[in-house]
Each structure stands twice: as C-alpha cells, then as structure tokens.
Design an enzyme around this catalytic site. Sequence first.
Site, mmCIF file in Angstrom:
data_model
loop_
_atom_site.group_PDB
_atom_site.id
_atom_site.type_symbol
_atom_site.label_atom_id
_atom_site.label_comp_id
_atom_site.label_asym_id
_atom_site.label_seq_id
_atom_site.Cartn_x
_atom_site.Cartn_y
_atom_site.Cartn_z
ATOM 1 N N GLU A 91 0.816 -1.213 0.000
ATOM 2 C CA GLU A 91 0.000 0.000 0.000
ATOM 3 C C GLU A 91 0.853 1.268 0.000
ATOM 4 O OE1 GLU A 91 -3.962 1.377 2.299
ATOM 5 O OE2 GLU A 91 -2.186 1.240 3.583
ATOM 6 N N ASP A 92 2.019 1.197 0.602
ATOM 7 C CA ASP A 92 2.855 2.389 0.718
ATOM 8 C C ASP A 92 3.473 2.812 -0.609
ATOM 9 O OD1 ASP A 92 2.431 2.710 3.453
ATOM 10 O OD2 ASP A 92 4.054 1.319 3.951
ATOM 11 N N ARG A 111 6.989 9.971 6.887
ATOM 12 C CA ARG A 111 7.147 9.336 5.583
ATOM 13 C C ARG A 111 6.586 10.176 4.431
ATOM 14 N NH1 ARG A 111 7.977 3.736 6.430
ATOM 15 N NH2 ARG A 111 9.092 3.523 8.408
ATOM 16 N N HIS A 126 1.616 6.015 10.181
ATOM 17 C CA HIS A 126 0.903 6.601 9.056
ATOM 18 C C HIS A 126 -0.464 7.115 9.496
ATOM 19 C CE1 HIS A 126 3.427 3.703 6.463
ATOM 20 N NE2 HIS A 126 3.763 4.923 6.065
ATOM 21 N N CYS A 136 -2.166 -2.082 4.905
ATOM 22 C CA CYS A 136 -0.809 -2.035 4.341
ATOM 23 C C CYS A 136 -0.541 -3.150 3.340
ATOM 24 C CB CYS A 136 0.234 -2.190 5.445
ATOM 25 S SG CYS A 136 0.016 -1.176 6.900
#
Length: 253
Positions: free
Chosen positions: A66-67, A131, A161, A248
């Site tokens: 997902e990141d 991030r 996050h 994620c």
Amino acid sequence: MTFSHAIVRRPGKNLAAGITTSTLGAPDYVKALKQFDAYVTALKDCNLSVTVLDPLDGYPDAHFVEDTAVVTPDIAVIANPGAEPRKGETPSIASALKAFRPTVSIQPPGTLDGGDVLMMGTHFLIGLSDRTNAEGAGQLGHAVAEFGFTWTTIDVAAGLHFKSSVNAVGEKTLLTTPDFAGHPALAGYRRIVISTEEAYAGNTLLVNGRLIMPAGFPGTRVKLQALGLPITELDTSEFRKMDGGLTCLSLRF
C-alpha cells in the site's frame, strides 16, 4: 467505492529485517505466510480478483504494498517512499499497475507513502508524517485534482501513518483513534472513536461492504457491529511486529 481488484505481495523470508519500532519481537515467517494466505482469501471473499506478486529480493518491507502507490479510478500515482530503504520497491509496483491504470510518479524532494492517503469519495485526506512531506502531498493533490478530486492535509503526530489511526468504515463514516477524533479536517464525517487500548484496530479495512478487522479487539468489534456490515476478523500478529496492518498489505481498486 466498489473494488474489483487487489494487488498483494508475498512476504519474503527476510521480513524480520524490515523497518519497525515495535517491541513485540521478531515475526515468525511460517506464521506470517499463513496469515498472509488468510488475508488473500478474505479479499477474494469480497469478490476481488487478486494479483499475488512474488517476494522482492532485498526489500523486506515490500509486502506492505500500500505504501508504494495510490490507485484512483483514473490513475495510479506511484509513491516516493519516505524511508530510504523502501524506495527501490516502486518500479515493480509501477509495472504491475500499468496493466490497470495510467501512472504518474511522485518526484523528489516530495515523499509519499500510500499509508498516509485515505480516499473518501471524491476527497483525499493526506497525512503529513515522517514518511510523507508537504511536497509529496501537494504533488498527489494536484495529480488527482485534474480528475475532479479535492484534498486536505492532516499532520500525523501519532502513529506511523495516517491510516494507522483513521480509516473509512462507510461512505461518510470514519473509524478513528482518540488522537484524531476532534480534528477539524474530519468534522464533516461521522466518527466512530475507539479506545486508546485498542488503537491498533483503527487499521480496519472496508472492502465492498465487508469490514476486515484485526482479531482480538472486542470493544472495537462491538462498535463496528452497530454499522450492520459483515465483519471478518484476521490474525495479523506477525505483521504488527513490523508496524504493519490490514490496509498495508494490499492495493485495492
């Protein structure tokens, strides 16, 4: 939003070498694979076609796909992860997504992790965290604005996050930890606030009318049951050890 597809990546044997702030110990690889397989089954039970990518050599966090991208109905925005060791994960994801969407990329000095991005209808909530910086958020915002989307940034003072703490559980309903419960950017949404003790359950996933939540959080489950949606609980203990959760582990679109 109705999803038809998901992209996931199998964890590699080196997953314990990934980045984490957890003090829960090293993950068990065999157990993590079983949990991953159960996750893929849950996505398929939500009527998703699931593309399973192979582990990515040299990138122990790469199963947290997902990141690496933000996928909208119109385009896929390839991220520039804020953690230096993860930047090499994006070419593989870009290749996988090109079969589904036109792609654009976040450019330095912008950084962006998909875990900081929550799409609520035609509006994006973008967390500014360790991030994701303002430049990266702005690049994403301008990219999606071309297709009629709006966007707001929110400072992430707690958690890795934004979606560690806030997630969609309905079209206009958010599940949130107390840290974000009173945030003015969320004022237009119904908010279900969970306890600090069950904060990890804030990372709950809504897919095609079904809620997928981490197992072991009875207080949060009771609150979610009031929504009248079917609920699947999954054990994510090994991914929690690496600061990961349910959202994620996939890209849904």
